[in-house]
Design a protein around this motif. Structure first.
Motif, PDB file in Angstrom:
ATOM      1  N   MET A  96     -15.897  -0.991   0.744  1.00 49.58           N
ATOM      2  CA  MET A  96     -14.551  -1.232   1.368  1.00 49.58           C
ATOM      3  C   MET A  96     -14.701  -2.021   2.879  1.00 49.58           C
ATOM      4  O   MET A  96     -13.814  -2.826   3.065  1.00 49.58           O
ATOM      5  CB  MET A  96     -13.957   0.212   1.822  1.00 49.58           C
ATOM      6  CG  MET A  96     -13.277   0.994   0.797  1.00 49.58           C
ATOM      7  SD  MET A  96     -12.812   2.533   1.097  1.00 49.58           S
ATOM      8  CE  MET A  96     -11.410   2.308   2.191  1.00 49.58           C
TER       9      MET A  96
ATOM     10  N   LEU B 120      -7.757   0.376  -3.836  1.00 48.38           N
ATOM     11  CA  LEU B 120      -8.664   1.008  -4.569  1.00 48.38           C
ATOM     12  C   LEU B 120      -8.386   1.639  -5.797  1.00 48.38           C
ATOM     13  O   LEU B 120      -7.005   2.221  -5.815  1.00 48.38           O
ATOM     14  CB  LEU B 120      -9.203   2.324  -3.631  1.00 48.38           C
ATOM     15  CG  LEU B 120      -9.844   1.709  -1.978  1.00 48.38           C
ATOM     16  CD1 LEU B 120      -9.826   2.916  -1.345  1.00 48.38           C
ATOM     17  CD2 LEU B 120     -10.854   0.745  -2.169  1.00 48.38           C
TER      18      LEU B 120
ATOM     19  N   VAL C  16     -12.722  -2.123  -5.964  1.00 51.89           N
ATOM     20  CA  VAL C  16     -11.930  -2.358  -4.522  1.00 51.89           C
ATOM     21  C   VAL C  16     -11.714  -3.886  -4.602  1.00 51.89           C
ATOM     22  O   VAL C  16     -12.638  -4.755  -4.646  1.00 51.89           O
ATOM     23  CB  VAL C  16     -13.346  -2.094  -3.732  1.00 51.89           C
ATOM     24  CG1 VAL C  16     -12.724  -2.403  -2.208  1.00 51.89           C
ATOM     25  CG2 VAL C  16     -13.785  -0.710  -3.832  1.00 51.89           C
TER      26      VAL C  16
END
Lengths: 719, 208
Positions: free
Chosen positions: A605, A623, A636
């Motif tokens: 992330m 996500l 992601v």
């Protein structure tokens, strides 16, 4: 002539010689290549005919005049031995050779018409062939190698064939009313029997291994054979030419016996039979010429005496030679087995000594019976200090019961296994220091019963490496967290600020002449809530900061994603990144370490947010979790700059970073963590449009769950 | 000390923090209006009265700094007190450069917040005092005739009556009369006062 089938026959007669002679055989076979087919058959026929003819002629020379009989008839032995040795499909060659030679031998003999000679040859072939087939059937091609087969041979050659050969002629003679049929019948029977008994083994063994013996015998053996031959011939000449004397006859006749025994003991059947042949011919020849102990008397008495003497010597000698051969064969088999065993043991010892692991042998009671040098080195003991000791002394006190228990279990089921898997095992050196180790037990059968082969691996280095790796992972986690300390501080300062302001407000309110207590109560309630909020943030961070043992447990990846979103939400806000989720409706269960899984998510992330730092357009981090083909796939996706095609393959490498201040550890660590969980990680990227990082972990079904929870048992769990 | 009409605008996205700070300010006797975002504040009418803004630097949507510059463009001169986190030094510097009165690091001590607010309100009051005087002087100046303004300009330049009369081609006496008229209209009693007023009005020799 030897050929392929004869190798089999030969292997029986000369077990020992064959092994060293394979190359010799091949050489001979090559030389015989041209000797195949008709040429070879013709050669065999001619050779046999010549030999048979010569032997027949020799026999004629040894007839006692005027009786015209001899002690032993050797040509039959030639036929018999060749038929014993030769493949049946080539017998026809012998048959032709025999017919020709048999006919030729009596050619010009007035007493034996040509037709009778021819018929006699045919009859001889049939009886001998029958005998050969009988022996080959019953004892294979091993008539002289042990006592039992020798017995069979003696019955066939000493009884059946002579009976079959001589009975018809005797019957004719008896029917035609000739006198004294019985004495003549006995003599001719003995003549044929002795010829076969003495001659067959001599010729057969010579045919089979004579050439080999000449080529391979050591000079000592040759010298011994020569000495034997000289002394036997010398003694024979002396004995059988010494004039008859009633006082010396028994001793004289016994004089060759020691040399015959020598031949039988040292040269077995072949030696014994050739020696017997020498004695037979010497005695017969001298008797014919009126010399030696058998000279006096009528020719028929001489013949019978000689025959009985030879029979008395031959039979025990044959059995003794066979017995010696049997013993020698068994002994050499034993020797080679012992040799093989010694070699196996030596090899085993070499393997054990040269393995890097410490290896020891332990019996049911845990008593050490063997240790290798590595054991001495690893534990600091001398070999002598360990032998006959119990193996539990190699473990620290607290683990001894466990080791003993493992050994008992091992002997109860005796399957390959490690001990106390799942428990950290330690070894105890002589100096009292401990070190981590791994123990594997393997069952080994031995003369003393089942033993355990204990392989001990020093785990010190591995532990160190694991420790270093764990530190690296932890350090990387700290580094990642430090990237958003601002957000973390904000996260904690918000509730702290609220608490402080509330407290200050309450103080001010309480200073009032009539404090609004309801409001103060509300303030206290808010303070409590904010305090809980702050500690919740700290709790989550502490989980990430801790450096604990890796703990595999069933965990829902969706909850991991949500948790990390919570941790990063302020950071996302600060970076003006909109975080969106699309999580699978069912729990995405995997077996994993919560902190490590969070670290993977955190890395991906933050990486995505970082990639969008220079993006002027919308910054969206998406996500997604989904389940497919037994895997949970987490993706992601960012809307950042993307990664160029050249850089894409290197993106998971250590110290590779697209960020100017990046360490290049985040993605590398993520990959190693994913792989440690038995998963894989990959990336797709379009320059200018963004990247999608995906990782897949094996899904945890209920069935697998139970199995996987056992330590070190399923793929992806070993760590 | 608290003037009843002063209004404090509190802008913070964090509900509980906003509530707590509002409570503190109210307990201290201020009137507080809370907004959860910069946009909410811009939509609402801040009113013309005195007051100040307590503003969180970091907010979703337009940040505190962005609101600060927006307000500056609109000519809203309400003093701004920033609330910042630990790591926001660059932001704080930027805020101060852009004219923020103060910046406080969270968590904020009640005393410092109240002191900062008081200080801001004082600034605001001063600002509004200065504004009134400027408006008054400007009004006085508007009442002057062209000739009087010319003579005002030349007087504060330090020229003598004789010189002024010569340059305008009028009698010295007439200059004197205009000059006393200027003093009267600008409500000053001495040449020194007149020069100071000219300074406040940013009038120098090149006045129109």
């Amino acid at each position: 002539m030897p050929c392929c089938e004869e190798i089999q026959g030969q292997s029986v007669f000369q077990v020992r010689a064959l092994a060293s002679e394979v190359d010799l055989k091949l050489e001979r076979q090559a030389a015989q290549a041209w000797l195949s087919g008709p040429v070879r058959a013709a050669l065999v026929m001619v050779l046999f005919a010549v030999l048979f003819f010569s032997l027949q002629r020799l026999t004629f020379l040894l007839r006692f005049p005027p009786y015209e009989r001899t002690t032993l008839w050797i040509p039959g032995a030639l036929t018999f031995s060749v038929l014993l040795v030769m493949p049946i499909r080539h017998w026809w060659q012998i048959h032709i050779g025999l017919s020709v030679a048999g006919y030729a031998a009596y050619y010009g003999d007035r007493e034996v018409p040509e037709l009778v000679a021819l018929l006699a040859a045919q009859f001889h072939f049939v009886t001998v062939a029958a005998g050969a087939i009988l022996i080959r059937r019953l004892s294979g091609a091993t008539p002289f190698s042990n006592v039992a087969s020798m017995l069979l041979f003696v019955v066939a050659a000493g009884l059946l064939i002579p009976l079959a050969t001589s009975t018809p002629a005797d019957a004719i003679r008896w029917l035609s009313g000739k006198p004294d049929v019985w004495p003549t019948a006995l003599r001719s029977f003995l003549c044929i029997a002795l010829g076969l008994l003495i001659g067959t083994p001599a010729f057969a063994t010579t045919l089979l291994s004579g050439l080999t013996w000449i080529r391979t015998a050591s000079w000592q053996v040759r010298a011994e054979a020569l000495a034997l031959a000289i002394s036997l011939i010398g003694v024979g000449i002396w004995v059988f030419t010494t004039p008859a004397d009633a006082n010396t006859i028994p001793a004289l006749v016994c004089a060759p016996v020691p040399f015959l025994l020598w031949a039988a003991l040292r040269f077995e059947v072949a030696g014994a039979c050739w020696a017997l042949l020498v004695i037979a011919y010497l005695s017969t020849w001298n008797a014919i010429n009126d010399r030696g102990p058998f000279a006096p008397g009528r020719p028929e008495d001489q013949v019978l005496q000689l025959q009985l003497f030879l029979l008395a010597v031959t039979l025990p000698l044959l059995f003794m030679a066979a017995g010696v051969a049997e013993r020698r064969k068994a002994y050499s088999l034993l020797l080679s087995e012992m040799d093989e065993r010694r070699r196996v043991e030596e090899r085993f010892r070499l393997v054990v000594d040269s393995t890097p692991s410490a290896i020891l042998m332990v019996n049911r009671e845990g008593e050490i019976s063997q240790v290798n040098p590595q054991t001495e080195r690893l534990f600091g003991y001398q070999q002598a200090e360990l032998l006959s000791q119990t193996w539990e002394r190699l473990f620290p006190q607290r683990l001894r019961a466990l080791a003993g228990e493992s050994l008992r279990e091992f002997f109860a089921s005796s399957a390959l296994r490690g001990i106390a898997s799942g428990t950290e095992m330690f070894g105890l050196r002589k100096d009292g220091s401990e070190f981590p180790l791994e123990v594997g037990l393997t069952p080994i059968e031995s003369a003393g019963g089942l033993l355990a082969l204990v392989a001990i691996t020093d785990n010190t280095e591995r532990k160190k490496a694991e420790e270093a790796r764990r530190e690296l992972v932890h350090a990387s986690r700290l580094a990642v967290l430090s990237e958003f300390t601002t957000s973390i501080a904000h996260e904690i300062n918000q509730p702290l600020g609220a608490i402080l302001s509330n407290a200050d407000a309450a103080e001010l309110l309480l200073r009032k002449p009539s404090p609004p207590l309801d409001e103060v109560r509300q303030i206290l309630k808010d303070i409590r809530n904010d305090d809980l909020r702050a500690s919740e943030v700290i709790r989550r961070l502490r989980t990430l900061l801790r450096q604990g043992d890796v703990e595999r447990q069933p965990i829902d990846l969706n909850s991991v994603v949500n948790e990390v979103i919570f941790i990063l939400r302020t950071e996302a806000q600060r970076r003006r990144v909109e975080v969106g989720t699309e999580l699978s409706p069912d729990a995405a269960m995997v077996l994993g370490d919560k902190v490590h899984l969070q670290q993977i998510m955190l890395n991906l992330m933050l990486n995505g947010m970082e990639a969008m730092a220079q993006t002027s357009g919308e910054r969206r981090l998406r996500l997604k979790t989904e389940q497919a083909d037994g895997e949970v796939i987490v993706s992601v996706s960012d809307t950042g700059a993307g990664v160029s095609r050249e850089r894409l393959p290197k993106i998971f490498e250590r110290f590779f970073s697209t960020k100017p201040e990046g360490m290049g550890m985040g993605l590398a660590i993520s990959r190693s963590l994913v792989e440690e969980h038995g998963g894989r990680i990959w990336v797709e990227s379009t320059e200018g449009q963004g990247s999608t990082f995906r990782f897949a972990l094996p899904i945890l079904s209920n069935r697998i769950e139970m199995k996987s929870l056992e330590p070190r048992n399923s793929a992806g769990v070993t760590g | 000390m608290n003037s009843p009409e002063s209004l404090i605008h509190l802008i913070d996205d964090d509900d509980s923090l906003r509530k707590a700070v509002a409570r503190l300010l109210q307990a201290a006797g201020y009137e507080v209006r809370s907004y959860s975002s910069a946009g909410e504040f811009l939509i609402a009418d801040p009113g013309a009265g005195p007051g100040c803004i307590v503003l969180d630097v970091r907010m979703p949507g337009p940040s505190g700094l962005e609101l600060q510059s927006a307000l500056a463009r609109q000519g809203n001169r309400l003093p701004i007190i920033f609330l910042t986190g630990h790591g926001d030094i660059p932001m704080s510097v930027q805020a101060i450069k852009a004219g923020a009165i103060d910046f406080l690091t969270k968590p904020v001590q009640g005393e410092s917040l109240l002191a900062a607010v008081e200080n801001a309100l004082e600034v605001c009051r001063q600002q509004s005092g200065q504004q009134q005087r400027a408006d008054f002087l400007r009004g006085c100046y508007q009442s002057l005739s062209d000739r009087e303004r010319e003579i005002f300009r030349q007087v504060v330049q330090g020229r003598l009556n004789k010189q002024i009369a010569a340059s305008l081609g009028i009698a010295e006496r007439t200059v004197k009369a205009h000059r006393s008229q200027v003093m009267e209209k600008m409500q000053v009693s001495s040449l020194a006062d007149l020069v100071r007023v000219a300074g406040e009005l940013e009038i120098d020799g090149d006045l129109p």
